[in-house]
Design a protein around this motif. Structure first.
Motif, PDB file in Angstrom:
ATOM      1  N   MET A   1       0.849  -1.195   0.000  1.00  6.12           N
ATOM      2  CA  MET A   1       0.000   0.000   0.000  1.00  6.12           C
ATOM      3  C   MET A   1       0.881   1.240   0.000  1.00  6.12           C
ATOM      4  O   MET A   1       1.773   1.377   0.839  1.00  6.12           O
ATOM      5  N   SER A   2       0.597   2.178  -0.926  1.00  4.74           N
ATOM      6  CA  SER A   2       1.541   3.285  -1.105  1.00  4.74           C
ATOM      7  C   SER A   2       1.601   4.225   0.103  1.00  4.74           C
ATOM      8  O   SER A   2       2.669   4.656   0.496  1.00  4.74           O
ATOM      9  N   ASP A   3       0.455   4.575   0.714  1.00  8.04           N
ATOM     10  CA  ASP A   3       0.511   5.560   1.801  1.00  8.04           C
ATOM     11  C   ASP A   3       0.383   4.935   3.195  1.00  8.04           C
ATOM     12  O   ASP A   3       0.252   5.656   4.178  1.00  8.04           O
ATOM     13  N   TRP A   4       0.395   3.627   3.268  1.00  9.28           N
ATOM     14  CA  TRP A   4       0.254   2.937   4.554  1.00  9.28           C
ATOM     15  C   TRP A   4       1.504   2.116   4.839  1.00  9.28           C
ATOM     16  O   TRP A   4       2.048   1.489   3.934  1.00  9.28           O
TER      17      TRP A   4
ATOM     18  N   HIS B   1      -1.437   5.357   8.343  1.00  8.53           N
ATOM     19  CA  HIS B   1      -1.349   6.168   7.133  1.00  8.53           C
ATOM     20  C   HIS B   1      -0.211   7.176   7.299  1.00  8.53           C
ATOM     21  O   HIS B   1       0.058   7.639   8.405  1.00  8.53           O
TER      22      HIS B   1
ATOM     23  N   HIS C   1      -7.682  13.951   2.843  1.00 15.72           N
ATOM     24  CA  HIS C   1      -7.394  13.125   1.677  1.00 15.72           C
ATOM     25  C   HIS C   1      -7.384  13.942   0.395  1.00 15.72           C
ATOM     26  O   HIS C   1      -7.258  13.409  -0.691  1.00 15.72           O
TER      27      HIS C   1
ATOM     28  N   ASP D   1      -6.650  -2.439  -3.031  1.00 14.86           N
ATOM     29  CA  ASP D   1      -6.422  -1.379  -4.004  1.00 14.86           C
ATOM     30  C   ASP D   1      -7.778  -1.095  -4.643  1.00 14.86           C
ATOM     31  O   ASP D   1      -8.450  -2.008  -5.127  1.00 14.86           O
TER      32      ASP D   1
ATOM     33  N   GLU E   1     -10.373   1.293  -7.105  1.00 10.75           N
ATOM     34  CA  GLU E   1     -10.653   2.339  -8.086  1.00 10.75           C
ATOM     35  C   GLU E   1     -12.147   2.513  -8.120  1.00 10.75           C
ATOM     36  O   GLU E   1     -12.892   1.574  -8.369  1.00 10.75           O
TER      37      GLU E   1
ATOM     38  N   VAL F   1     -11.964  11.070  -4.146  1.00  9.02           N
ATOM     39  CA  VAL F   1     -10.733  10.518  -4.720  1.00  9.02           C
ATOM     40  C   VAL F   1     -11.054   9.199  -5.438  1.00  9.02           C
ATOM     41  O   VAL F   1     -11.799   8.372  -4.926  1.00  9.02           O
TER      42      VAL F   1
ATOM     43  N   TRP G   1      -7.371   4.584  -4.478  1.00  7.90           N
ATOM     44  CA  TRP G   1      -6.596   4.596  -3.243  1.00  7.90           C
ATOM     45  C   TRP G   1      -6.350   3.178  -2.770  1.00  7.90           C
ATOM     46  O   TRP G   1      -6.895   2.222  -3.328  1.00  7.90           O
ATOM     47  N   GLN G   2      -5.548   3.067  -1.732  1.00  9.69           N
ATOM     48  CA  GLN G   2      -5.270   1.774  -1.133  1.00  9.69           C
ATOM     49  C   GLN G   2      -5.533   1.895   0.355  1.00  9.69           C
ATOM     50  O   GLN G   2      -5.374   2.975   0.914  1.00  9.69           O
ATOM     51  N   GLN G   3      -5.948   0.836   0.960  1.00 13.23           N
ATOM     52  CA  GLN G   3      -6.248   0.912   2.390  1.00 13.23           C
ATOM     53  C   GLN G   3      -6.282  -0.484   2.996  1.00 13.23           C
ATOM     54  O   GLN G   3      -6.587  -1.456   2.322  1.00 13.23           O
TER      55      GLN G   3
END
Lengths: 464, 464
Positions: B44-47, B58, B138, B308, B310, B316, B319-321
């Motif tokens: 995950m890019s931001d986690w 995050h 966000h 992931d 969309e 937004v 995102w990824q979470q």
């Protein structure tokens, strides 16, 4: 039940006359004595500081501990601090037994001595038992009358609600406040007497006599008293009577409906943040430990001290314990005002570090004035000046009352109820709200709404 | 207001007919699409996992973290464990705007897609905003209609109360549940429609359609619906109508008075203990982290996984979470029975590790049956068999509903309301209590009484 409670509240004479009650109290104050000496903190025989955490605890692991608390909040002038705090996770029982005698409800009150009391015995509820107490961890005698409360038939319960205690000194402490109606078989033994509610109310005006535990239990009867208001022939002032009766529905002339009051409380919960974390006592900053006390470096707030106690009470006769000794005398004041012929009390949403749920409703002013000399300018609460300037003819109640003497040493506050007029309008200052007595009584049937100082003042208000 | 709410609840047609509502929902389910893929937890890019604690958070420090929780309690068969838990301290707003159109109150509902949803869009409240949301952490667009709730005139508030969310998955999470009446100037924009309360209730019976957030807000209208009960011409069954009206006062034939109910809740708080402490995620035991999941070693309870996403929504788009993926389908069942012509619901005092205050009232049965095959014998709740054996003609409500899709992946439970007769008497089993609908509605005006699963079932019960 409400009308029977109101009748008891109106009665200044019961099985004892008012004068007999006073001489009983005076007699007990002479009869029950205790000797209290200060000790070095490390000289208490069953209490010690943990080697790793510095927390102060009893050898049995029970009773309570003094730990550290780290606090972060966006409420008030100081946003971040650490402090010692009493951690006592277990829920105790504070109970008043009521019994009908000669057609009139009486409360079974006891005279009880605690090491932190100012003038010896105070008037306490029938039962005041920590879980340790009734499990007899301390090896003492059984708690009398406890069987009236534990496992009681639900139909005999008049009030039964968990209420918080001092959020500045206790970490999330609450006790079960109970009022139970008992039968003819329950008799008053030594140290106990049957008093009408009116007699107990009368004694509230005597300095440091009715204990905090008694006051908080009494406050839980507010709704019952309120529900009976408006009976013909009542001698109470009309605005007060209407305040008792008014739940705020539009036709009852309260300033706010019940939904509005609950919405304001919700808004206050959402507005403020409180992060409080128990930490080892040896990690708190700006507090110093000397031989006889843990104290704040500015000499404000409170000290943790150690006592050696010898008491002539029924339980263990000699023991040692830590206790919190506040610095200075507090002021707890409730401003009241009549709107549309209905009396309203001005309460404050207040964050206290030991709150379970961020805020509780507090008196209009709750503080220790002498602290402000040594704290940053602007720390004093906004309405304190108004309270201290209260004209005598506007003061409806004024007595020095003290907090629980088992945990607090000479913790005294001047409790005031003061009438105001145009000084404060119907649109209360931010963080404050005008509630009727009935609305406060309704909130008092639930936990986490009204703090212990405000509960004392509500009991005093109802006593008028 | 109560009678206007009851009118809306009875209306199956409003500005849209019932059929138009259904085709709108179907159309939105086709129009709003999302693509959801699983990711390795570290992709995950931001986690990321904190180096020291192992907590998953995050990069902004906002939204929520996945931490560890260490639990000790004397409730239930398992007394001590640790687990991952979502920590999201901030209080969000879940709000439904109501507006009178052609003399009938309508709710402004939106179709909203969340990554954990099963069939794409669900029917959600007007506003569903975390604090991060409305502070726009966000970087997305403003939350529409938020101005109807923040800083609203108190006179327009219908309900406003903090309510807890899943105590097994969230640490002390609560949201502000609001219903507000708005004026003619508020119009439904894309994704939003005005529905009568009756239309929303009808949709509750459709599997996985009405969102958890919508259900919890609806439940806060229970008292208003109840207060209007007993109007002549109502088509509801008499026992249910009496249940709505009965606050339990002696003359209303409820099994228990309000005081008795509150006393039982107090007793349950005092009986059980819960010690839950947040700990570093890397300190929990019996949970294992693989590339794609944090899972219990027995494969039960839930997994923490990474998604992931969309989405074609307004905010937004990609995102990824992390998200919680429960193992198995839950069962939440409320047993109901008529006593003296008044319908009562059997609730359970239940300790959940994320509870702020030890217990909350839960459905009669709340569990995941498939778990018990892999758990110690005797772990299954006592009344589960009775629920699973419920005869079809006794089942008043039966639908699969899902929990919040922003935090939970395909978290489905079968929600049941089942009528019983002599199987369970007026003296409920220990830890259980019979309450009228009106009593539940009264409790729902306060925080910390009724858990989110029970609130869903109360909304379903009122919808009948």
């Amino acid at each position: 039940m409400p009308s029977r409670i109101a009748e008891s509240a109106a009665a200044r004479d019961g099985v004892m006359t008012s004068a007999e009650v006073m001489s009983w109290v005076v007699e007990r104050r002479h009869a029950r004595r205790q000797r209290v000496r200060r000790l070095p903190l490390t000289a208490m025989s069953d209490w010690s500081f943990d080697v790793d955490t510095g927390n102060l605890g009893h050898v049995s692991g029970r009773f309570f501990t003094v730990e550290g608390l780290r606090v972060r909040t966006d409420f008030g002038p100081v946003r971040e601090w650490s402090q010692p705090i009493i951690h006592q996770a277990e829920i105790g029982v504070l109970g008043i037994a009521m019994r009908e005698i000669d057609g009139l409800l009486h409360c079974l009150m006891q005279t009880k001595i605690e090491p932190g009391n100012i003038d010896g015995v105070q008037l306490a509820p029938t039962v005041q038992a920590t879980r340790s107490n009734y499990l007899r961890v301390h090896g003492g005698a059984a708690v009398p009358y406890l069987e009236c409360f534990i496992g009681v038939d639900p139909g005999h319960v008049v009030a039964d609600v968990l209420q918080s205690e001092q959020g500045s000194w206790f970490y999330r402490k609450r006790n079960r406040n109970m009022v139970v109606e008992v039968g003819d078989d329950v008799e008053a033994t030594e140290d106990f007497r049957w008093l009408t509610l009116g007699q107990v109310y009368e004694l509230l005006r005597v300095d440091n006599l009715v204990s905090m535990d008694a006051r908080t239990v009494l406050s839980c009867l507010t709704r019952d008293t309120a529900a009976a208001a408006g009976r013909p022939g009542d001698a109470v002032p009309a605005d007060f009577e209407r305040s008792l009766a008014s739940s705020g529905d539009a036709d009852e002339n309260g300033l706010h409906t019940e939904t509005e009051v609950l919405s304001w409380v919700t808004e206050m919960h959402a507005r403020y943040e409180l992060g409080s974390t128990l930490v080892p006592l040896n990690e708190i900053t700006r507090w110093q430990r000397s031989s006889h006390a843990i104290a704040h470096e500015l000499g404000v707030f409170f000290n943790v001290v150690a006592l050696d106690v010898e008491s002539e009470g029924r339980e263990v006769r000699a023991w040692q314990q830590p206790i919190i000794e506040p610095v200075g005398i507090g002021v707890c004041a409730l401003l009241v005002r009549s709107f549309g012929g209905v009396l309203h009390a001005l309460v404050q949403a207040r964050v206290e570090p030991g709150c379970l749920d961020v805020i509780e409703l507090a008196p209009t002013v709750q503080c220790t004035p002498t602290s402000y000399a040594r704290l940053p300018p602007g720390s004093a609460p906004p309405l304190l000046d108004l309270v201290l300037a209260g004209r005598p003819e506007k003061i409806r109640f004024d007595a020095e009352l003290s907090e629980e003497g088992g945990r607090f040493l000479h913790a005294r506050s001047r409790y005031l109820i003061i009438e105001v007029d145009e000084e404060i309008g119907a649109a209360a200052p931010p963080g404050f709200h005008w509630l009727t007595v009935r609305q406060l009584g309704d909130l008092l049937t639930h936990s986490h709404y009204v703090n212990v100082q405000a509960r004392t003042l509500i009991a005093c208000l109802v006593s008028l």
